[in-house]
Design a protein around this motif. Sequence first.
Motif, PDB file in Angstrom:
ATOM      1  N   PHE A 184       0.837  -1.205   0.000  1.00  0.00           N
ATOM      2  CA  PHE A 184       0.000   0.000   0.000  1.00  0.00           C
ATOM      3  C   PHE A 184       0.873   1.258   0.000  1.00  0.00           C
ATOM      4  O   PHE A 184       0.641   2.193  -0.765  1.00  0.00           O
ATOM      5  CB  PHE A 184      -0.921  -0.033   1.231  1.00  0.00           C
ATOM      6  CG  PHE A 184      -1.785   1.180   1.375  1.00  0.00           C
ATOM      7  CD1 PHE A 184      -2.928   1.330   0.601  1.00  0.00           C
ATOM      8  CD2 PHE A 184      -1.469   2.171   2.290  1.00  0.00           C
ATOM      9  CE1 PHE A 184      -3.733   2.445   0.740  1.00  0.00           C
ATOM     10  CE2 PHE A 184      -2.269   3.283   2.423  1.00  0.00           C
ATOM     11  CZ  PHE A 184      -3.396   3.422   1.649  1.00  0.00           C
ATOM     12  N   VAL A 185       1.885   1.282   0.873  1.00  0.00           N
ATOM     13  CA  VAL A 185       2.747   2.462   0.992  1.00  0.00           C
ATOM     14  C   VAL A 185       3.556   2.672  -0.285  1.00  0.00           C
ATOM     15  O   VAL A 185       3.696   3.803  -0.768  1.00  0.00           O
ATOM     16  CB  VAL A 185       3.669   2.334   2.225  1.00  0.00           C
ATOM     17  CG1 VAL A 185       4.725   3.415   2.220  1.00  0.00           C
ATOM     18  CG2 VAL A 185       2.853   2.399   3.497  1.00  0.00           C
ATOM     19  N   ILE A 186       4.032   1.566  -0.879  1.00  0.00           N
ATOM     20  CA  ILE A 186       4.782   1.696  -2.131  1.00  0.00           C
ATOM     21  C   ILE A 186       3.879   2.251  -3.225  1.00  0.00           C
ATOM     22  O   ILE A 186       4.254   3.127  -3.999  1.00  0.00           O
ATOM     23  CB  ILE A 186       5.376   0.334  -2.562  1.00  0.00           C
ATOM     24  CG1 ILE A 186       6.473  -0.076  -1.584  1.00  0.00           C
ATOM     25  CG2 ILE A 186       5.918   0.391  -3.983  1.00  0.00           C
ATOM     26  CD1 ILE A 186       7.027  -1.458  -1.818  1.00  0.00           C
ATOM     27  N   GLU A 187       2.628   1.768  -3.242  1.00  0.00           N
ATOM     28  CA  GLU A 187       1.716   2.246  -4.284  1.00  0.00           C
ATOM     29  C   GLU A 187       1.407   3.732  -4.103  1.00  0.00           C
ATOM     30  O   GLU A 187       1.162   4.435  -5.084  1.00  0.00           O
ATOM     31  CB  GLU A 187       0.422   1.420  -4.284  1.00  0.00           C
ATOM     32  CG  GLU A 187      -0.264   1.515  -5.634  1.00  0.00           C
ATOM     33  CD  GLU A 187      -1.625   0.871  -5.662  1.00  0.00           C
ATOM     34  OE1 GLU A 187      -1.937   0.108  -4.733  1.00  0.00           O
ATOM     35  OE2 GLU A 187      -2.361   1.155  -6.607  1.00  0.00           O
ATOM     36  N   LEU A 188       1.412   4.200  -2.868  1.00  0.00           N
ATOM     37  CA  LEU A 188       1.186   5.629  -2.619  1.00  0.00           C
ATOM     38  C   LEU A 188       2.258   6.477  -3.300  1.00  0.00           C
ATOM     39  O   LEU A 188       2.000   7.613  -3.691  1.00  0.00           O
ATOM     40  CB  LEU A 188       1.224   5.919  -1.117  1.00  0.00           C
ATOM     41  CG  LEU A 188      -0.042   5.678  -0.299  1.00  0.00           C
ATOM     42  CD1 LEU A 188       0.221   6.047   1.147  1.00  0.00           C
ATOM     43  CD2 LEU A 188      -1.200   6.476  -0.849  1.00  0.00           C
ATOM     44  N   ARG A 189       3.468   5.921  -3.413  1.00  0.00           N
ATOM     45  CA  ARG A 189       4.574   6.679  -3.983  1.00  0.00           C
ATOM     46  C   ARG A 189       4.541   6.667  -5.509  1.00  0.00           C
ATOM     47  O   ARG A 189       5.280   7.413  -6.147  1.00  0.00           O
ATOM     48  CB  ARG A 189       5.927   6.105  -3.525  1.00  0.00           C
ATOM     49  CG  ARG A 189       6.041   5.891  -2.040  1.00  0.00           C
ATOM     50  CD  ARG A 189       6.026   7.165  -1.273  1.00  0.00           C
ATOM     51  NE  ARG A 189       7.169   8.008  -1.613  1.00  0.00           N
ATOM     52  CZ  ARG A 189       7.395   9.184  -1.065  1.00  0.00           C
ATOM     53  NH1 ARG A 189       6.565   9.653  -0.171  1.00  0.00           N
ATOM     54  NH2 ARG A 189       8.440   9.887  -1.410  1.00  0.00           N
ATOM     55  N   MET A 190       3.729   5.780  -6.087  1.00  0.00           N
ATOM     56  CA  MET A 190       3.683   5.719  -7.537  1.00  0.00           C
ATOM     57  C   MET A 190       2.851   6.891  -8.059  1.00  0.00           C
ATOM     58  O   MET A 190       1.918   7.324  -7.397  1.00  0.00           O
ATOM     59  CB  MET A 190       3.073   4.386  -8.001  1.00  0.00           C
ATOM     60  CG  MET A 190       3.884   3.227  -7.490  1.00  0.00           C
ATOM     61  SD  MET A 190       3.599   1.609  -8.182  1.00  0.00           S
ATOM     62  CE  MET A 190       2.022   1.593  -8.898  1.00  0.00           C
ATOM     63  N   PRO A 191       3.197   7.420  -9.230  1.00  0.00           N
ATOM     64  CA  PRO A 191       2.399   8.513  -9.783  1.00  0.00           C
ATOM     65  C   PRO A 191       0.971   8.040 -10.024  1.00  0.00           C
ATOM     66  O   PRO A 191       0.763   6.962 -10.594  1.00  0.00           O
ATOM     67  CB  PRO A 191       3.101   8.834 -11.112  1.00  0.00           C
ATOM     68  CG  PRO A 191       3.918   7.627 -11.422  1.00  0.00           C
ATOM     69  CD  PRO A 191       4.276   6.996 -10.123  1.00  0.00           C
ATOM     70  N   ASP A 192      -0.015   8.812  -9.545  1.00  0.00           N
ATOM     71  CA  ASP A 192      -1.384   8.308  -9.687  1.00  0.00           C
ATOM     72  C   ASP A 192      -2.099   8.949 -10.859  1.00  0.00           C
ATOM     73  O   ASP A 192      -1.756  10.016 -11.330  1.00  0.00           O
ATOM     74  CB  ASP A 192      -2.173   8.463  -8.396  1.00  0.00           C
ATOM     75  CG  ASP A 192      -2.187   9.889  -7.896  1.00  0.00           C
ATOM     76  OD1 ASP A 192      -2.616  10.117  -6.776  1.00  0.00           O
ATOM     77  OD2 ASP A 192      -1.760  10.794  -8.659  1.00  0.00           O
ATOM     78  N   ILE A 193      -3.087   8.220 -11.331  1.00  0.00           N
ATOM     79  CA  ILE A 193      -3.962   8.744 -12.361  1.00  0.00           C
ATOM     80  C   ILE A 193      -4.881   9.734 -11.657  1.00  0.00           C
ATOM     81  O   ILE A 193      -5.447   9.416 -10.616  1.00  0.00           O
ATOM     82  CB  ILE A 193      -4.789   7.611 -12.983  1.00  0.00           C
ATOM     83  CG1 ILE A 193      -3.846   6.511 -13.478  1.00  0.00           C
ATOM     84  CG2 ILE A 193      -5.674   8.112 -14.103  1.00  0.00           C
ATOM     85  CD1 ILE A 193      -4.414   5.138 -13.317  1.00  0.00           C
ATOM     86  N   ALA A 194      -4.983  10.934 -12.209  1.00  0.00           N
ATOM     87  CA  ALA A 194      -5.645  11.996 -11.462  1.00  0.00           C
ATOM     88  C   ALA A 194      -7.166  11.902 -11.515  1.00  0.00           C
ATOM     89  O   ALA A 194      -7.837  12.834 -11.895  1.00  0.00           O
ATOM     90  CB  ALA A 194      -5.177  13.350 -11.980  1.00  0.00           C
ATOM     91  N   ILE A 195      -7.702  10.783 -11.138  1.00  0.00           N
ATOM     92  CA  ILE A 195      -9.148  10.658 -10.993  1.00  0.00           C
ATOM     93  C   ILE A 195      -9.398  10.085  -9.610  1.00  0.00           C
ATOM     94  O   ILE A 195      -8.851   9.033  -9.281  1.00  0.00           O
ATOM     95  CB  ILE A 195      -9.748   9.725 -12.064  1.00  0.00           C
ATOM     96  CG1 ILE A 195      -9.432  10.241 -13.462  1.00  0.00           C
ATOM     97  CG2 ILE A 195     -11.251   9.599 -11.869  1.00  0.00           C
ATOM     98  CD1 ILE A 195      -9.796   9.283 -14.558  1.00  0.00           C
ATOM     99  N   PRO A 196     -10.189  10.765  -8.787  1.00  0.00           N
ATOM    100  CA  PRO A 196     -10.385  10.245  -7.432  1.00  0.00           C
ATOM    101  C   PRO A 196     -10.988   8.849  -7.462  1.00  0.00           C
ATOM    102  O   PRO A 196     -11.947   8.594  -8.185  1.00  0.00           O
ATOM    103  CB  PRO A 196     -11.339  11.250  -6.788  1.00  0.00           C
ATOM    104  CG  PRO A 196     -11.690  12.243  -7.813  1.00  0.00           C
ATOM    105  CD  PRO A 196     -10.901  12.001  -9.044  1.00  0.00           C
ATOM    106  N   GLY A 197     -10.414   7.945  -6.704  1.00  0.00           N
ATOM    107  CA  GLY A 197     -10.961   6.591  -6.628  1.00  0.00           C
ATOM    108  C   GLY A 197     -10.338   5.616  -7.599  1.00  0.00           C
ATOM    109  O   GLY A 197     -10.503   4.414  -7.452  1.00  0.00           O
ATOM    110  N   VAL A 198      -9.627   6.115  -8.614  1.00  0.00           N
ATOM    111  CA  VAL A 198      -9.002   5.198  -9.573  1.00  0.00           C
ATOM    112  C   VAL A 198      -7.619   4.814  -9.071  1.00  0.00           C
ATOM    113  O   VAL A 198      -6.791   5.676  -8.784  1.00  0.00           O
ATOM    114  CB  VAL A 198      -8.902   5.839 -10.968  1.00  0.00           C
ATOM    115  CG1 VAL A 198      -8.083   4.963 -11.901  1.00  0.00           C
ATOM    116  CG2 VAL A 198     -10.282   6.047 -11.534  1.00  0.00           C
ATOM    117  N   LYS A 199      -7.393   3.518  -8.953  1.00  0.00           N
ATOM    118  CA  LYS A 199      -6.186   3.028  -8.318  1.00  0.00           C
ATOM    119  C   LYS A 199      -5.970   1.584  -8.718  1.00  0.00           C
ATOM    120  O   LYS A 199      -6.926   0.861  -8.994  1.00  0.00           O
ATOM    121  CB  LYS A 199      -6.404   3.092  -6.807  1.00  0.00           C
ATOM    122  CG  LYS A 199      -5.240   3.571  -6.041  1.00  0.00           C
ATOM    123  CD  LYS A 199      -5.531   3.569  -4.563  1.00  0.00           C
ATOM    124  CE  LYS A 199      -4.209   3.346  -3.893  1.00  0.00           C
ATOM    125  NZ  LYS A 199      -4.293   2.891  -2.554  1.00  0.00           N
TER     126      LYS A 199
END
Lengths: 169, 124
Positions: free
Chosen positions: A22-37
């Motif tokens: 979970f913590v590693i995934e937090l550091r990955m650049p996210d797709i800027a849509i809330p809830g998409v992960k």
Amino acid sequence: MRMTTRRLTELALLTAAALIIFVIELRMPDIAIPGVKLGLANIITVYAVFRYRPGETAMLVAARILLGALFSPNPSTLLYSASGAALCLVGMLTVRKAIPARYIWLCSMMGAILHNIGQMTAAVLLMRTTAVLSLLPVLLLSGCIAGLFTGLCAQMLVTRLYKKPPHDL
Amino acid sequence: MTKKDPSRAPLIAVAVFVIVAALGSVVWLLVGMLRGADARRVEVVQGGNVLYTYDLATASPQTVRIEAPDGGWNEFTIADGEIRMTAADCPDQTCVHMGPLRAENLPIVCLPHQLVIRFEDADT
């Protein structure tokens, strides 16, 4: 049934692994849509659904979500992820006995869809508006893809880590 | 599989559920794309109340700051016929990163401040 020390240690280890993912995934650049992960930590959830008892899996997921909120940049998203995870877990635990090991990916996809539905329900209730609902199809599609991927990962874990088939609990 | 399942009904039910959800959202997205092509009217909604509505074709360029009940704030900007969130005081900045509002099915959402910017005819 009493929980043995061995079992408790396994669950603690799995919780730690899920939290690290979970913590590693937090550091990955996210797709800027809330809830998409991608929801990589759910690999552990799906694995636990098929390898552990429902109560044990629920404890693992609850611990991961609560501890995860401590690491999250925005702890107010806890309510959304908790509702999503709860619905997802109930759904997967309900059908798990009927799902053969080679269809775990399908169960995971269903879980992801339920997760998005739970999240969206929380969003509609908390924001007191249905305006967010138009985001749902985007969430569902991304959820299907993410759920398929994490499900396949979990399926490999379940089938390769143990020689005996699951559901021997 | 070592043994045959007594009933395949639950598995089929799960498969149908997944297929319906996936196809349903594809159809929903396509319909939204077809309908939303010329939508220009946008609304800014917070906690169930419509705060502002604009016609992007005629609205004058402006930046508006919205205070959230919890003390936080967001700032949206209208320029060049587009509306976008330009600033927010929350740590993740998801709404700012979403860029300009483009599609009916992709409203700009700020979860912590219960704020939504979307095209007006989304559910009429």
